[in-house]
Design an enzyme around this catalytic site. Structure first.
Site, PDB file in Angstrom:
ATOM      1  N   HIS A  75       0.881  -1.176   0.000  1.00  0.00           N
ATOM      2  CA  HIS A  75       0.000   0.000   0.000  1.00  0.00           C
ATOM      3  C   HIS A  75       0.922   1.232   0.000  1.00  0.00           C
ATOM      4  O   HIS A  75       2.017   1.176   0.557  1.00  0.00           O
ATOM      5  CB  HIS A  75      -0.829  -0.057   1.281  1.00  0.00           C
ATOM      6  CG  HIS A  75      -1.913   0.952   1.379  1.00  0.00           C
ATOM      7  ND1 HIS A  75      -1.681   2.253   1.741  1.00  0.00           N
ATOM      8  CD2 HIS A  75      -3.253   0.855   1.184  1.00  0.00           C
ATOM      9  CE1 HIS A  75      -2.834   2.906   1.772  1.00  0.00           C
ATOM     10  NE2 HIS A  75      -3.811   2.079   1.434  1.00  0.00           N
TER      11      HIS A  75
ATOM     12  N   ASP B 162       2.933  -4.045   7.847  1.00  0.00           N
ATOM     13  CA  ASP B 162       1.685  -3.309   7.708  1.00  0.00           C
ATOM     14  C   ASP B 162       0.554  -4.302   7.995  1.00  0.00           C
ATOM     15  O   ASP B 162       0.284  -5.201   7.197  1.00  0.00           O
ATOM     16  CB  ASP B 162       1.617  -2.751   6.276  1.00  0.00           C
ATOM     17  CG  ASP B 162       0.287  -2.102   5.955  1.00  0.00           C
ATOM     18  OD1 ASP B 162      -0.640  -2.174   6.788  1.00  0.00           O
ATOM     19  OD2 ASP B 162       0.178  -1.518   4.853  1.00  0.00           O
TER      20      ASP B 162
ATOM     21  N   GLN C  13      -4.583  -4.828   6.951  1.00  0.00           N
ATOM     22  CA  GLN C  13      -5.546  -5.800   6.412  1.00  0.00           C
ATOM     23  C   GLN C  13      -5.414  -7.172   7.065  1.00  0.00           C
ATOM     24  O   GLN C  13      -6.055  -8.129   6.619  1.00  0.00           O
ATOM     25  CB  GLN C  13      -5.370  -5.931   4.892  1.00  0.00           C
ATOM     26  CG  GLN C  13      -5.637  -4.649   4.128  1.00  0.00           C
ATOM     27  CD  GLN C  13      -7.088  -4.164   4.223  1.00  0.00           C
ATOM     28  OE1 GLN C  13      -7.993  -4.912   4.584  1.00  0.00           O
ATOM     29  NE2 GLN C  13      -7.308  -2.912   3.915  1.00  0.00           N
TER      30      GLN C  13
ATOM     31  N   LYS D 101     -10.711   0.006  10.585  1.00  0.00           N
ATOM     32  CA  LYS D 101     -10.873  -1.199   9.757  1.00  0.00           C
ATOM     33  C   LYS D 101     -11.219  -2.419  10.606  1.00  0.00           C
ATOM     34  O   LYS D 101     -11.280  -3.544  10.125  1.00  0.00           O
ATOM     35  CB  LYS D 101      -9.587  -1.470   8.965  1.00  0.00           C
ATOM     36  CG  LYS D 101      -9.303  -0.402   7.902  1.00  0.00           C
ATOM     37  CD  LYS D 101      -8.055  -0.759   7.128  1.00  0.00           C
ATOM     38  CE  LYS D 101      -7.505   0.399   6.327  1.00  0.00           C
ATOM     39  NZ  LYS D 101      -8.253   0.715   5.121  1.00  0.00           N
TER      40      LYS D 101
ATOM     41  N   CYS E 271      -4.963   2.620  -3.542  1.00  0.00           N
ATOM     42  CA  CYS E 271      -3.684   3.072  -2.954  1.00  0.00           C
ATOM     43  C   CYS E 271      -2.570   2.054  -3.168  1.00  0.00           C
ATOM     44  O   CYS E 271      -1.676   1.903  -2.320  1.00  0.00           O
ATOM     45  CB  CYS E 271      -3.827   3.387  -1.465  1.00  0.00           C
ATOM     46  SG  CYS E 271      -5.067   4.592  -1.101  1.00  0.00           S
TER      47      CYS E 271
HETATM   48  N1  PMP Z   1      -2.064  -0.407   4.492  1.00  0.00           N
HETATM   49  C1  PMP Z   1      -3.020  -1.164   3.958  1.00  0.00           C
HETATM   50  C2  PMP Z   1      -2.679  -2.552   3.525  1.00  0.00           C
HETATM   51  C3  PMP Z   1      -4.320  -0.671   3.833  1.00  0.00           C
HETATM   52  O1  PMP Z   1      -5.271  -1.421   3.290  1.00  0.00           O
HETATM   53  C4  PMP Z   1      -4.599   0.644   4.266  1.00  0.00           C
HETATM   54  C5  PMP Z   1      -5.985   1.237   4.136  1.00  0.00           C
HETATM   55  N2  PMP Z   1      -6.493   1.221   2.846  1.00  0.00           N
HETATM   56  C6  PMP Z   1      -3.559   1.390   4.825  1.00  0.00           C
HETATM   57  C7  PMP Z   1      -2.303   0.830   4.930  1.00  0.00           C
HETATM   58  C8  PMP Z   1      -3.761   2.783   5.298  1.00  0.00           C
HETATM   59  O2  PMP Z   1      -4.688   2.819   6.340  1.00  0.00           O
HETATM   60  P1  PMP Z   1      -5.192   4.209   6.891  1.00  0.00           P
HETATM   61  O3  PMP Z   1      -5.817   4.917   5.733  1.00  0.00           O
HETATM   62  O4  PMP Z   1      -6.167   3.859   7.945  1.00  0.00           O
HETATM   63  O5  PMP Z   1      -3.997   4.921   7.390  1.00  0.00           O
END
Ligand code: PMP
Length: 420
Positions: free
Chosen positions: A122, A199, A202, A225, A365
């Site tokens: 991401h 990270d 997910q 999430k 993203c």
């Molecule tokens: N890493 C991953 C794998 C994600 O799916 C996301 C959220 N789409 C993020 C980081 C970023 O999360 P946040 O927008 O809550 O900072």
């Protein structure tokens, strides 16, 4: 007994209609819905306990401080951390990962050092390290994926050298759903003394997480999430590493003492929680964690796996649906990215919205991953505890109708929207 129908009763939003249809919420990888228990915990705080934390000896401030600290303890228990002091509350995964890049990378990386990332990252995991590499003249290497969306671990073995200082990766991909192997990555990284930054955005909401088994050094995840409110996230780090780091943001609450010449940083986690924190958000996350623990994370995982297995089986019945990532539900979280041949992903998403089905469309993203797959975007359905097999049936029915209307939909190209 895990019963999604019972669980649904705790989520008021699931009773609403969208475009005259019952809402089917399949955008859980973006953010999840909130149970009444979480909403009530936040309401209760503001109605009966609201005060700033760590700033006063009056009763309300002490109550607020205790509730906020207890929320750290709940999260620590949820991931089996060694101590609640290793739990840093911040705003989200993105901030948590930046805390590591700026708190560790900025002070430890040197010219010529190497950082290993993955093509399935991401942007929130990839970009802080890219920026740090630029600042420090360090080199970035990317682990590629196989055609069915697994990391090429042999490339990691090839890339790891004495120059490697950081290995960052997602435990689960937000597009492919691929569940990676943190231990395998951590053992290789640690063999050369690199730090391992995972990270967990997910993975923590969807899989049982035992930090003591993962062998990583840092883990980032977001409250929103995993049934919690927005604006609260978590960085877990090994205590000795966190203690060796400088805070990323400094100011009120990060210090024990300040003179004109010197500063003594506060104990963990306060050193990293600058300024008035998101107190109600932390308490809301504590309530979310209570809720998930009551259900049991093994049950969450099994439920999502069953939904994915069923969806992939039913995808086989639809003409021209193409999905990406592992074929085996065992290797995937409840995330399915797909396309209908000949239709733009946004067109499919807008059409699904007319059926009351919420999915996300775009590049999620993860632009480099989409470029690697040769795709302009995907439709992403992502499941959680309140989704049902009946909803999957309805989703498949809707996709079949969309396929049957493909020619007329083609003539209505969507307006391109920001894809994150
Ligand atoms: N890493 C991953 C794998 C994600 O799916 C996301 C959220 N789409 C993020 C980081 C970023 O999360 P946040 O927008 O809550 O900072």
């Amino acid at each position: 007994m895990f019963d999604p129908e019972e669980i649904r009763k705790d989520f008021p939003i699931l009773n609403r209609e969208v475009n005259g249809k019952k809402l089917v919420y399949f955008d859980n990888a973006a953010t999840t819905q909130k149970p009444i228990q979480v909403i009530n915990a936040i309401r209760d705080f503001y109605m009966y306990h609201n005060a700033n934390v760590h700033r006063g000896f009056h009763t309300l401030s002490q109550e607020a401080s205790q509730m906020y600290e207890e929320a750290h303890e709940k999260v620590a228990k949820f991931i089996n951390a060694y101590s609640w002091r290793e739990i840093i509350f911040c705003s989200n995964t993105t901030e948590a990962l930046n805390i590591v890049a700026y708190g560790w990378g900025l002070w430890n990386l040197r010219e010529g050092d190497e950082i290993i990332l993955t093509v399935m990252d991401h942007h929130s995991s990839m970009l802080p390290w890219r920026l740090m590499a630029k600042l420090k003249n360090a080199k970035v290497k990317y682990i590629d994926i196989t055609n069915d969306g697994y990391l090429k671990y042999e490339l990691l073995e090839e890339f790891i050298t004495e120059k490697t200082r950081v290995v960052a990766f997602p435990i689960a991909s937000n597009v492919l759903g691929t569940i990676n192997d943190p231990r395998r990555i951590a053992r290789l990284a640690h063999s050369v003394g690199a730090i391992v930054v995972a990270d967990g955005a997910q993975s923590v909401p969807h899989l049982p997480t035992n930090i003591r088994e993962l062998e990583i050094d840092f883990l980032a995840f977001s409250g929103h999430k995993m049934l919690g409110p927005t604006g609260i996230g978590v960085l877990w780090g090994r205590q000795e590493l966190l203690e060796s780091m400088h805070p990323f943001k400094v100011g009120g609450d990060t210090i024990k003492d300040v003179t004109l010449d010197d500063v003594v940083w506060h104990d963990l986690p306060w050193r990293f929680e600058a300024g008035t924190p998101n107190i109600a958000g932390g308490i809301g996350l504590g309530a979310a964690v209570d809720y998930l623990l009551k259900i049991g994370m093994e049950n969450v995982r099994e439920h999502e796996k069953a939904l994915v297995e069923y969806t992939l089986k039913r995808f086989g019945e639809i003409e021209d649906v193409e999905y990406y990532g592992p074929r085996n539900p065992r290797d995937k979280t409840g995330v399915i990215a797909f396309n209908i041949k000949g239709l733009n992903h946004h067109t499919v998403g807008s059409a699904l919205d007319l059926f009351g089905i919420a999915v996300r469309t775009g590049m999620h993203c993860a632009h480099p991953l989409h470029y690697r797959l040769g795709l302009k975007g995907t439709v992403r359905a992502s499941y959680y505890i309140y989704n049902t097999l009946e909803e999957v049936d309805y989703f498949i029915e809707a996709l079949e109708k969309i396929v049957s209307l493909r020619e007329s939909l083609k003539s209505k190209p969507p307006t391109e929207v920001c894809t994150g």
